[in-house]
Design a protein around this motif. Structure first.
Motif, short mmCIF file in Angstrom:
data_model
loop_
_atom_site.label_atom_id
_atom_site.label_comp_id
_atom_site.label_asym_id
_atom_site.label_seq_id
_atom_site.Cartn_x
_atom_site.Cartn_y
_atom_site.Cartn_z
N GLY A 33 18.09 38.23 16.78
CA GLY A 33 17.28 38.74 15.67
C GLY A 33 17.41 40.25 15.50
N VAL A 34 17.37 40.98 16.61
CA VAL A 34 17.51 42.44 16.55
C VAL A 34 18.88 42.82 16.03
CG1 VAL A 34 17.70 44.51 18.01
CG2 VAL A 34 15.79 42.93 18.33
N LEU A 35 19.91 42.19 16.58
CA LEU A 35 21.27 42.50 16.16
C LEU A 35 21.49 42.17 14.69
CD1 LEU A 35 23.19 41.23 19.30
CD2 LEU A 35 22.91 43.62 18.60
N LYS A 36 21.05 40.98 14.27
CA LYS A 36 21.25 40.55 12.89
C LYS A 36 20.51 41.46 11.91
CE LYS A 36 21.10 36.59 9.76
NZ LYS A 36 21.54 37.46 8.71
N ALA A 37 19.27 41.77 12.21
CA ALA A 37 18.48 42.62 11.30
C ALA A 37 19.12 43.99 11.13
CB ALA A 37 17.06 42.75 11.83
N ASN A 38 19.57 44.57 12.21
CA ASN A 38 20.14 45.90 12.12
C ASN A 38 21.53 45.89 11.49
OD1 ASN A 38 18.32 48.08 13.40
ND2 ASN A 38 18.03 46.25 14.63
N ALA A 39 22.34 44.88 11.79
CA ALA A 39 23.65 44.76 11.15
C ALA A 39 23.48 44.53 9.65
CB ALA A 39 24.45 43.62 11.78
N ASP A 40 22.54 43.68 9.28
CA ASP A 40 22.28 43.43 7.85
C ASP A 40 21.81 44.70 7.15
OD1 ASP A 40 23.02 40.79 8.18
OD2 ASP A 40 20.98 39.99 8.07
N HIS A 41 20.98 45.49 7.82
CA HIS A 41 20.50 46.76 7.26
C HIS A 41 21.67 47.71 7.00
CE1 HIS A 41 18.74 50.91 7.83
NE2 HIS A 41 18.20 50.49 6.72
N ILE A 42 22.56 47.83 7.97
CA ILE A 42 23.72 48.70 7.80
C ILE A 42 24.58 48.22 6.64
CG2 ILE A 42 25.88 49.48 8.86
CD1 ILE A 42 24.35 49.47 11.57
N LYS A 43 24.87 46.91 6.60
CA LYS A 43 25.71 46.37 5.52
C LYS A 43 25.08 46.60 4.15
CE LYS A 43 26.36 42.23 7.38
NZ LYS A 43 26.88 40.88 7.65
N CYS A 45 23.02 49.02 3.30
CA CYS A 45 23.13 50.44 2.97
C CYS A 45 24.55 50.83 2.61
CB CYS A 45 22.62 51.30 4.13
SG CYS A 45 20.84 51.13 4.40
N LEU A 46 25.54 50.26 3.29
CA LEU A 46 26.94 50.57 2.98
C LEU A 46 27.35 50.06 1.60
CD1 LEU A 46 28.72 50.08 6.41
CD2 LEU A 46 28.24 52.22 5.21
N GLY A 47 26.53 49.21 1.02
CA GLY A 47 26.79 48.72 -0.32
C GLY A 47 26.15 49.57 -1.41
N LYS A 48 25.50 50.65 -1.01
CA LYS A 48 24.80 51.50 -1.98
C LYS A 48 25.50 52.86 -2.06
CE LYS A 48 20.26 49.46 -1.24
NZ LYS A 48 18.87 49.73 -0.87
N THR A 49 25.73 53.31 -3.28
CA THR A 49 26.41 54.59 -3.46
C THR A 49 25.60 55.77 -2.92
OG1 THR A 49 25.58 54.78 -5.72
CG2 THR A 49 27.78 53.84 -5.43
N GLU A 50 24.29 55.65 -2.87
CA GLU A 50 23.49 56.76 -2.35
C GLU A 50 23.84 57.04 -0.88
OE1 GLU A 50 19.15 55.17 -1.26
OE2 GLU A 50 19.96 54.23 -3.08
N TYR A 51 24.37 56.04 -0.20
CA TYR A 51 24.84 56.24 1.18
C TYR A 51 26.33 56.57 1.20
CZ TYR A 51 20.42 54.43 2.88
OH TYR A 51 19.08 54.25 3.15
N THR A 52 27.12 55.76 0.53
CA THR A 52 28.57 55.93 0.62
C THR A 52 29.03 57.28 0.07
OG1 THR A 52 28.88 54.73 -1.47
CG2 THR A 52 29.06 53.46 0.58
N ASP A 53 28.27 57.85 -0.84
CA ASP A 53 28.64 59.16 -1.40
C ASP A 53 28.43 60.30 -0.40
OD1 ASP A 53 29.35 57.97 -3.77
OD2 ASP A 53 27.58 58.67 -4.90
N THR A 60 31.11 56.34 8.55
CA THR A 60 31.33 54.99 8.03
C THR A 60 32.00 54.11 9.07
OG1 THR A 60 31.47 55.85 5.77
CG2 THR A 60 32.40 53.66 6.16
N ALA A 61 32.98 54.67 9.78
CA ALA A 61 33.66 53.91 10.84
C ALA A 61 32.69 53.54 11.96
CB ALA A 61 34.83 54.72 11.40
N THR A 62 31.81 54.45 12.33
CA THR A 62 30.80 54.18 13.36
C THR A 62 29.87 53.06 12.92
OG1 THR A 62 30.89 56.46 14.17
CG2 THR A 62 28.89 55.20 14.68
N LEU A 63 29.45 53.10 11.68
CA LEU A 63 28.56 52.07 11.15
C LEU A 63 29.26 50.71 11.11
CD1 LEU A 63 27.03 54.23 8.32
CD2 LEU A 63 25.75 53.29 10.26
N ASN A 64 30.49 50.69 10.64
CA ASN A 64 31.25 49.43 10.58
C ASN A 64 31.49 48.87 11.98
OD1 ASN A 64 31.56 48.99 7.76
ND2 ASN A 64 33.12 50.57 7.69
N LYS A 65 31.76 49.74 12.96
CA LYS A 65 31.96 49.28 14.33
C LYS A 65 30.68 48.66 14.88
CE LYS A 65 33.45 50.70 18.97
NZ LYS A 65 32.59 49.75 19.60
#
Length: 83
Positions: A33-43, A45-53, A60-65
């Motif tokens: 549950g902890v892993l899934k919730a946090n991985a889903d949160h990162i994914k 956020c990575l789908g939003k331009t307010e972060y990717t910009d 980004t590499a750290t987050l994807n890892k």
């Protein structure tokens, strides 16, 4: 106290994933549950331009890892206790 940026808060999920991966607790459902919730949160956020910009390539590499590590661990956890 200063307000934390969205990127700083996002990296809390990386920290939490790393903590969960280092935890030898046998509660696989809790860890999943902890892993899934946090991985889903990162994914999410990575789908939003307010972060990717504002994220650097290294960030980004750290987050994807962290997402990959979490998903790999989730896949290795026993499935017998899933509800």
């Amino acid at each position: 106290m200063s307000k934390r940026t969205n990127v700083e808060v996002l990296f809390d999920s990386v920290y939490t994933i790393n903590q969960a991966l280092g935890n030898s607790d046998n509660n696989s459902n809790g860890q999943r549950g902890v892993l899934k919730a946090n991985a889903d949160h990162i994914k999410l956020c990575l789908g939003k331009t307010e972060y990717t910009d504002v994220l650097t390539a290294e960030q980004t590499a750290t987050l994807n890892k962290a997402v990959t590590d979490a998903e790999t661990k989730i896949a290795s956890l026993p499935k017998e206790n899933l509800e």
